[in-house]
Design an enzyme around this catalytic site. Structure first.
Site, PDB file in Angstrom:
ATOM      1  N   GLN A   1      12.805  16.676 -41.920  1.00 55.99           N
ATOM      2  CA  GLN A   1      12.396  15.517 -42.702  1.00 55.99           C
ATOM      3  C   GLN A   1      12.480  14.253 -41.847  1.00 55.99           C
ATOM      4  O   GLN A   1      11.571  13.431 -41.850  1.00 55.99           O
ATOM      5  CB  GLN A   1      13.279  15.380 -43.949  1.00 55.99           C
ATOM      6  CG  GLN A   1      12.844  14.289 -44.895  1.00 55.99           C
ATOM      7  CD  GLN A   1      11.474  14.528 -45.497  1.00 55.99           C
ATOM      8  OE1 GLN A   1      11.016  15.650 -45.625  1.00 55.99           O
ATOM      9  NE2 GLN A   1      10.802  13.471 -45.867  1.00 55.99           N
TER      10      GLN A   1
ATOM     11  N   HIS B   1       9.619  13.363 -39.402  1.00 54.87           N
ATOM     12  CA  HIS B   1       8.308  13.004 -39.959  1.00 54.87           C
ATOM     13  C   HIS B   1       7.966  11.543 -39.724  1.00 54.87           C
ATOM     14  O   HIS B   1       6.825  11.198 -39.445  1.00 54.87           O
ATOM     15  CB  HIS B   1       8.283  13.242 -41.476  1.00 54.87           C
ATOM     16  CG  HIS B   1       7.855  14.598 -41.888  1.00 54.87           C
ATOM     17  ND1 HIS B   1       6.758  15.226 -41.398  1.00 54.87           N
ATOM     18  CD2 HIS B   1       8.386  15.458 -42.790  1.00 54.87           C
ATOM     19  CE1 HIS B   1       6.619  16.407 -41.952  1.00 54.87           C
ATOM     20  NE2 HIS B   1       7.609  16.570 -42.807  1.00 54.87           N
TER      21      HIS B   1
ATOM     22  N   GLU C   1      11.708  13.378 -52.507  1.00 56.31           N
ATOM     23  CA  GLU C   1      10.405  14.006 -52.302  1.00 56.31           C
ATOM     24  C   GLU C   1      10.586  15.513 -52.140  1.00 56.31           C
ATOM     25  O   GLU C   1       9.864  16.300 -52.743  1.00 56.31           O
ATOM     26  CB  GLU C   1       9.757  13.414 -51.050  1.00 56.31           C
ATOM     27  CG  GLU C   1       8.437  14.031 -50.688  1.00 56.31           C
ATOM     28  CD  GLU C   1       7.867  13.464 -49.389  1.00 56.31           C
ATOM     29  OE1 GLU C   1       6.722  13.821 -49.078  1.00 56.31           O
ATOM     30  OE2 GLU C   1       8.543  12.678 -48.700  1.00 56.31           O
ATOM     31  N   HIS C   2      11.544  15.915 -51.315  1.00 56.58           N
ATOM     32  CA  HIS C   2      11.883  17.326 -51.090  1.00 56.58           C
ATOM     33  C   HIS C   2      13.351  17.517 -51.441  1.00 56.58           C
ATOM     34  O   HIS C   2      14.178  16.679 -51.105  1.00 56.58           O
ATOM     35  CB  HIS C   2      11.735  17.707 -49.614  1.00 56.58           C
ATOM     36  CG  HIS C   2      10.397  17.417 -49.039  1.00 56.58           C
ATOM     37  ND1 HIS C   2      10.119  16.258 -48.354  1.00 56.58           N
ATOM     38  CD2 HIS C   2       9.251  18.142 -49.035  1.00 56.58           C
ATOM     39  CE1 HIS C   2       8.868  16.280 -47.946  1.00 56.58           C
ATOM     40  NE2 HIS C   2       8.311  17.408 -48.350  1.00 56.58           N
TER      41      HIS C   2
ATOM     42  N   ASP D   1       5.923  22.699 -46.007  1.00 56.68           N
ATOM     43  CA  ASP D   1       5.002  21.938 -45.160  1.00 56.68           C
ATOM     44  C   ASP D   1       3.890  22.806 -44.594  1.00 56.68           C
ATOM     45  O   ASP D   1       2.747  22.369 -44.490  1.00 56.68           O
ATOM     46  CB  ASP D   1       5.752  21.317 -43.978  1.00 56.68           C
ATOM     47  CG  ASP D   1       6.547  20.083 -44.360  1.00 56.68           C
ATOM     48  OD1 ASP D   1       6.352  19.564 -45.471  1.00 56.68           O
ATOM     49  OD2 ASP D   1       7.363  19.644 -43.527  1.00 56.68           O
TER      50      ASP D   1
END
Length: 173
Positions: free
Chosen positions: A4, A7, A72-73, A106
């Site tokens: 994460q 990113h 988000e995740h 992903d």
């Protein structure tokens, strides 16, 4: 956390656990693995600015925090993740168990990966076909409804009359 963090320098990478020993091990592992990442500078900035390991009093307190953050995740890296899934109200995507890390979503899993960010999972969902469906509210009441619950004593509109609920109708609602 590293997948994460690499990113984007603004990516939040958080761990929430009631286990202080695990939290310490995670911090050590992050430091060791960060140096080997091809995008280590970007990930290091994200971790420094938006990363953290939170130790909560209990798993339940951790789940409450997750729902407030609305990630988000979310990886539920626990022995029985399906038992906790019903307690998650606010997350863009939930990855269940130790064999479902976030990169699976992903690159391999197949569901849409346009997810609500910055805590917007509290009121929004992942992009889906439903995002492109127009919805219309449809309201119908029987003729007796207006007579029983409203009055027409307020001027409005082209007819000069506008129905409004009576105080009794408001109190009944």
């Amino acid at each position: 956390m590293l997948s994460q963090a690499e990113h984007d320098p603004l990516a939040a990478a958080l761990c929430i656990t009631p286990d202080a020993q695990l939290a310490t091990k995670i911090k050590v592992a992050l430091a060791l693995q960060l140096a080997g990442l091809p995008r280590h500078e970007l990930a290091a900035k994200a971790l420094a600015d938006w990363g953290g390991v939170f130790i909560t009093e209990s798993l339940e307190a951790g789940l409450n925090l997750v729902n407030r953050i609305a990630p988000e995740h979310l990886e539920l890296a626990v022995a029985e993740p399906f038992g906790l899934l019903g307690k998650i109200r606010n997350a863009g995507a939930v990855f269940l168990g130790h064999n479902s890390p976030e990169p699976v979503g992903d690159y391999f899993a197949g569901p849409n990966h346009v997810l609500p960010t910055l805590g917007t999972a509290r009121f929004s969902s992942a992009l889906s076909v439903q995002s492109f469906c127009k919805k219309t509210s449809v309201i119908a009441t029987p003729a007796t409804f207006l007579a029983e619950h409203g009055s027409e004593d307020r001027p409005s509109g082209p007819s000069g009359r506008h129905w409004r609920p009576t105080p009794e109708a408001w109190n009944a609602a």
